[in-house]
Design an enzyme around this catalytic site. Structure first.
Site, PDB file in Angstrom:
ATOM      1  N   ASP A  86      11.172 -27.818 -12.395  1.00  0.00           N
ATOM      2  CA  ASP A  86       9.991 -28.163 -12.740  1.00  0.00           C
ATOM      3  C   ASP A  86       9.222 -27.029 -13.365  1.00  0.00           C
ATOM      4  OD1 ASP A  86       7.177 -28.946 -13.044  1.00  0.00           O
ATOM      5  OD2 ASP A  86       6.712 -28.654 -10.854  1.00  0.00           O
ATOM      6  N   ASP A 126       5.156 -29.437 -19.650  1.00  0.00           N
ATOM      7  CA  ASP A 126       5.730 -29.884 -18.315  1.00  0.00           C
ATOM      8  C   ASP A 126       6.691 -30.791 -18.022  1.00  0.00           C
ATOM      9  OD1 ASP A 126       5.577 -29.442 -15.594  1.00  0.00           O
ATOM     10  OD2 ASP A 126       3.387 -30.334 -15.371  1.00  0.00           O
TER      11      ASP A 126
END
Length: 429
Positions: A74, A283
């Site tokens: 992530d 992201d």
């Protein structure tokens, strides 16, 4: 900023075999490549709570002797963490008691006192005087536990004294899906992220479309078949602001085109205000792309205008997919693709990202109107989620080589068939 808990999954891109390859290049830096594969997990639903549907995961070993773990990658998170205690419906756990190299971080440590400054929730001291951390997410999920150091084995290289969170309690809104992974690898620019602790100067990933493969690459990428990348600089913010994530991969969005028509918006709407609200983040932990209200409304209206003759809008005007996407269509079974829909181009300083074809619309699982399927526009309204930012999700990063160059503080983009790139690297079928 992490706007969704990265363990809630419907479709999971999984590292099927942990394979290490050293690729020769003009740089002396070794390159570590991890192959990825697409796997579908069925969960039909007419309405879905907000969470992303695709996660990049990596399998590695941790501890002495090594224990195998599967961790979500992530780029929107800092602290890496593992489930460290068996709980109801949580079967994938790391056992710190079985590892001789495990060491908890005390409150008095400089790691606890100074290197956690970018955590959204301040760390605390537990009754045993150990550094205690809590992470929370926009869907009300949370997890907490102690900071600790441990040996992480990446390929053939052990990484001793890696700081991570050994999490033993928390709340998940989907514990069944949560149990499929052991934890998360934080890949942002924070001092305790995996990237920072490994001392990586550069990493890249390539996410392919459905039923195909991709990879993440740590180190230098210099391949004759990879065309030149277009770079956009990372935005730096020296002073702390309440709504600005200083360790995110923030770029400057300048404008948006639908087909060849530039949306008539003031450039100021793309610039963070005095509170820090309005940054643009790349992201990997968020599926779709979310835009602040005024920008989203302008894009929604223009896209709807240009597609009104191509497909009928969903008659249920009250339906909002994943709480933020309210432009939806009824698509008959005879339509096989969306190649005739207008492309949406995100314009950055020095680079562009084009979203076209099947990346523009996403089928709502389990929802039908007669014989028609329901598809929604893959851009959402940040305001409806309470997010004070523009977020470029990984759905729109498919078939784009994305390079995070920390040494030169920039992000590189190049359109590429990621399945073919995998084959050239010897990872694909």
């Amino acid at each position: 900023m992490n706007i969704s808990i990265p363990l809630l999954q419907l479709i999971t891109i999984i590292v099927c075999n942990f394979i290490t390859q050293i690729i020769s290049s003009s740089s002396s830096m070794d390159t570590l490549i991890l192959p990825l594969k697409l796997q579908t997990v069925t969960k039909p639903s007419s309405k879905l709570s907000f969470h992303h549907n695709v996660t990049l995961t990596v399998t590695l070993t941790v501890g002495s002797p090594p224990q195998t773990v599967t961790m979500v990658l992530d780029t929107g998170s800092e602290l890496s963490w593992l489930h460290c205690k068996k709980a109801q419906n949580i079967n994938s756990v790391f056992n710190p008691l079985a590892s001789s190299s495990y060491s908890p971080v005390p409150c008095s440590s400089s790691i606890c006192r100074t290197q956690t400054r970018d955590f959204t929730i301040p760390v605390s001291c537990d009754p045993k005087k150990l550094c205690h951390a809590m992470l929370s997410y926009a869907d009300a999920s949370s997890i907490e536990g102690n900071l600790a150091s441990e040996t992480f084995n990446i390929g053939s290289s052990p990484r001793p004294r890696t700081i991570f969170g050994c999490m033993d309690s928390g709340f998940s809104s989907n514990s069944e899906e949560d149990s499929k992974t052991t934890g998360l690898i934080g890949m942002n620019r924070g001092s305790l992220s995996f990237v920072s602790q490994m001392g990586l100067a550069k990493f890249s990933y390539c996410i392919s479309g459905r039923d195909s493969s991709g990879f993440i690459l740590f180190g230098e990428a210099s391949f004759a078949w990879l065309g030149p990348l277009k770079y956009t600089p990372l935005v730096k913010m020296s002073q702390p602001l309440p709504y600005y994530d200083r360790v995110a991969y923030t770029v400057q969005l300048l404008g948006i085109k639908v087909s060849n028509k530039l949306l008539q918006l003031s450039k100021s709407v793309f610039v963070p205000d005095h509170t820090g609200a309005g940054q643009t983040m790349v992201d990997s932990g968020t599926q779709f792309t979310f835009l602040l209200g005024p920008v989203y409304t302008a894009l929604r209206n223009e896209f709807a205008q240009q597609t009104k003759s191509l497909a009928p809008l969903l008659k249920d005007q009250n339906f909002v997919f994943q709480g933020a996407m309210d432009l939806c269509y009824q698509i008959p079974p005879t339509r096989r693709s969306f190649s005739d829909f207008p492309a949406v181009t995100l314009i950055f300083q020095g680079a562009e990202m084009s979203v076209s074809g099947d990346k523009l619309l996403y089928r709502v699982p389990g929802m039908r109107k007669g014989s028609d399927s329901v598809y929604c526009f893959t851009f959402g309204n940040s305001d409806l989620l309470g997010i004070e930012a523009f977020v470029i999700g990984h759905h729109h990063q498919q078939n784009v080589w994305i390079e995070f160059d920390l040494a030169k503080s920039r992000v590189g983009l190049a359109e590429v068939r990621c399945d073919l790139a995998s084959q050239r690297l010897g990872l694909g079928p």
